[in-house]
Design a protein around this motif. Structure first.
Motif, PDB file in Angstrom:
ATOM      1  N   ASP A  98       0.824  -1.201   0.000  1.00  0.00           N
ATOM      2  CA  ASP A  98       0.000   0.000   0.000  1.00  0.00           C
ATOM      3  C   ASP A  98       0.866   1.263   0.000  1.00  0.00           C
ATOM      4  O   ASP A  98       1.791   1.369   0.806  1.00  0.00           O
ATOM      5  CB  ASP A  98      -0.864  -0.019   1.279  1.00  0.00           C
ATOM      6  CG  ASP A  98      -2.243   0.506   1.003  1.00  0.00           C
ATOM      7  OD1 ASP A  98      -2.643   0.494  -0.176  1.00  0.00           O
ATOM      8  OD2 ASP A  98      -2.898   0.948   1.965  1.00  0.00           O
ATOM      9  N   GLY A  99       0.579   2.176  -0.887  1.00  0.00           N
ATOM     10  CA  GLY A  99       1.291   3.463  -0.897  1.00  0.00           C
ATOM     11  C   GLY A  99       2.510   3.501  -1.803  1.00  0.00           C
ATOM     12  O   GLY A  99       2.990   4.579  -2.143  1.00  0.00           O
ATOM     13  N   ASN A 100       3.017   2.334  -2.194  1.00  0.00           N
ATOM     14  CA  ASN A 100       4.246   2.336  -2.990  1.00  0.00           C
ATOM     15  C   ASN A 100       4.050   2.867  -4.407  1.00  0.00           C
ATOM     16  O   ASN A 100       4.966   3.465  -4.973  1.00  0.00           O
ATOM     17  CB  ASN A 100       4.852   0.928  -3.052  1.00  0.00           C
ATOM     18  CG  ASN A 100       5.711   0.627  -1.832  1.00  0.00           C
ATOM     19  OD1 ASN A 100       5.739   1.425  -0.895  1.00  0.00           O
ATOM     20  ND2 ASN A 100       6.394  -0.500  -1.840  1.00  0.00           N
ATOM     21  N   VAL A 102       2.126   5.308  -5.385  1.00  0.00           N
ATOM     22  CA  VAL A 102       2.156   6.778  -5.339  1.00  0.00           C
ATOM     23  C   VAL A 102       3.601   7.270  -5.187  1.00  0.00           C
ATOM     24  O   VAL A 102       4.042   8.209  -5.853  1.00  0.00           O
ATOM     25  CB  VAL A 102       1.275   7.291  -4.173  1.00  0.00           C
ATOM     26  CG1 VAL A 102       1.462   8.790  -3.964  1.00  0.00           C
ATOM     27  CG2 VAL A 102      -0.185   6.974  -4.458  1.00  0.00           C
ATOM     28  N   LYS A 103       4.375   6.593  -4.318  1.00  0.00           N
ATOM     29  CA  LYS A 103       5.769   7.006  -4.116  1.00  0.00           C
ATOM     30  C   LYS A 103       6.579   6.783  -5.398  1.00  0.00           C
ATOM     31  O   LYS A 103       7.422   7.604  -5.763  1.00  0.00           O
ATOM     32  CB  LYS A 103       6.392   6.216  -2.958  1.00  0.00           C
ATOM     33  CG  LYS A 103       5.836   6.594  -1.601  1.00  0.00           C
ATOM     34  CD  LYS A 103       6.506   5.776  -0.521  1.00  0.00           C
ATOM     35  CE  LYS A 103       5.681   5.821   0.761  1.00  0.00           C
ATOM     36  NZ  LYS A 103       6.091   4.777   1.698  1.00  0.00           N
ATOM     37  N   LYS A 162      11.835   5.782   0.980  1.00  0.00           N
ATOM     38  CA  LYS A 162      11.273   6.679   2.000  1.00  0.00           C
ATOM     39  C   LYS A 162      11.491   8.148   1.644  1.00  0.00           C
ATOM     40  O   LYS A 162      10.804   9.022   2.167  1.00  0.00           O
ATOM     41  CB  LYS A 162      11.821   6.352   3.387  1.00  0.00           C
ATOM     42  CG  LYS A 162      13.253   6.736   3.621  1.00  0.00           C
ATOM     43  CD  LYS A 162      13.689   6.332   5.026  1.00  0.00           C
ATOM     44  CE  LYS A 162      15.170   6.621   5.190  1.00  0.00           C
ATOM     45  NZ  LYS A 162      15.799   5.877   6.258  1.00  0.00           N
ATOM     46  N   ASP A 165       8.459   9.902   0.593  1.00  0.00           N
ATOM     47  CA  ASP A 165       7.473  10.219   1.629  1.00  0.00           C
ATOM     48  C   ASP A 165       7.813  11.616   2.146  1.00  0.00           C
ATOM     49  O   ASP A 165       8.846  11.810   2.788  1.00  0.00           O
ATOM     50  CB  ASP A 165       7.581   9.167   2.751  1.00  0.00           C
ATOM     51  CG  ASP A 165       6.605   9.418   3.888  1.00  0.00           C
ATOM     52  OD1 ASP A 165       6.373  10.609   4.223  1.00  0.00           O
ATOM     53  OD2 ASP A 165       6.095   8.434   4.445  1.00  0.00           O
TER      54      ASP A 165
END
Ligand SMILES: [Zn+2]
Ligand SMILES: [Zn+2]
Ligand SMILES: [Zn+2]
Ligand SMILES: [Zn+2]
Length: 344
Positions: A98-100, A102-103, A162, A165
């Motif tokens: 989840d979220g990867n 977008v990153k 990271k 983020d």
């Protein structure tokens, strides 16, 4: 970055995938290097609508599958499904987490901008699928739990996920006391190490050492240990573009290279907005720097007006200016590829 024009007359931006006015599909054409409206020819084939171009293209697979790119692939390259920038990826993030996604999209957007910038500066990019120049590769990795260091080694640029983020990146920026910390900045810095390997080491080592110091004394490992134990060199502002640049000549070069790309990017942007007088001859480094400093003073004040970080935090004293001039002259080095062809 310059802006582009849709066939309907509306502005398009470097990252555009669709025209917000006429809703046409748009993309970066590999031949004319413009973001243009694409005319569908059926069978997943499109045509660049730039009247002086007309290149037939396919959409990059990373765009079709993941909306992670807005580039296209020339139809002649029928064995390629990825654009020239996406095919440099060795490792992409695990998209089942989840979220990867977008990153990863943020990383690709920053990577495209940085690579388009080096190409606009006339610097070659080594394509791993051809045996030319030093192959450039990217990997985007997460701590697993072994920490992943953002860095460069022999053409491979590693970025810790990271950094995509924004909360974690800002924490790191404050911890290290940096005036800025951005994804585009990371790519530009690591590309500096790549071009040191490709352009400086064989051809300009002596000139490099005169400006930046001897990269073998102290060794990189010793310099790194000293930097993290004692902090930057005292009074680093008199010779270096950033505190980190004072660690070792390689970091000084990478920081200066990144600042040079910031400069050419920002002045090129200004050149596409006629209200700013930024039309300077392409080879006149001093004229470019003058315009950049004028824009910097103005933009910093705009940013301070609403509480943003400075756009141009650097101080351009004589040693720093000579290091930036060294970057400007790098593009004059003719690089021999293994096939014997050369590129400026
Ligand atoms: Zn349009
Ligand atoms: Zn085109
Ligand atoms: Zn792509
Ligand atoms: Zn570095």
């Amino acid at each position: 970055m310059q802006t582009f024009r849709c066939q309907c007359g509306h502005k398009l931006f470097f990252g555009s995938s669709f025209c917000v006015s006429c809703h046409e599909t748009v993309g970066m054409c590999p031949t004319c290097r413009q973001v243009t409206a694409l005319k569908s020819l059926g069978d997943d084939t499109w045509q660049c609508t730039n009247q002086t171009c007309g290149q037939q293209v396919k959409l990059c697979r990373n765009r079709v599958d993941h909306k992670a790119c807005n580039c296209t692939v020339a139809i002649e390259e029928n064995d390629q499904v990825l654009c020239t920038y996406c095919r440099l990826n060795q490792v992409i993030p695990d998209l089942s987490i989840d979220g990867n996604l977008v990153k990863w999209r943020r990383l690709e957007a920053a990577k495209r901008r940085a690579l388009y910038g080096v190409e606009s500066n006339g610097l070659p990019i080594g394509d791993p699928s051809r045996n030319d120049f030093l192959p450039l590769k990217f990997e985007f990795k997460e701590d697993d739990p072994h920490p992943v260091s953002t860095g460069h080694a022999s053409g491979l640029i590693t970025i810790n996920l990271k950094e995509a983020d924004s909360v974690k990146r800002e924490q790191t920026r404050v911890e290290f006391g940096e005036p800025q910390r951005t994804l585009v900045g990371h790519f530009r810095h690591e590309l500096g190490h790549y071009y040191w390997d490709m352009l400086v080491e064989p051809a300009k080592l002596e000139a490099f050492r005169q400006l930046f110091g001897n990269e073998q004394d102290p060794t990189y490992a010793d310099a790194q240990t000293a930097y993290y134990a004692n902090g930057p060199k005292p009074n680093w502002q008199s010779q270096y573009i950033s505190a980190y640049a004072s660690m070792h000549p390689w970091e000084d070069f990478a920081e200066s290279f990144a600042s040079y790309l910031d400069m050419t990017s920002i002045v090129s942007t200004a050149q596409s907005f006629p209200r700013i007088n930024a039309n300077v001859p392409p080879d006149d480094f001093d004229a470019w720097l003058k315009v950049y400093r004028e824009i910097g003073v103005m933009a910093n004040e705009f940013n301070r007006d609403i509480g943003l970080l400075d756009l141009v935090p650097e101080v351009f004293n004589k040693p720093v200016i000579e290091k930036l001039r060294f970057m400007h002259d790098l593009k004059d080095i003719r690089v021999q590829s293994p096939e014997g062809s050369s590129s400026a």
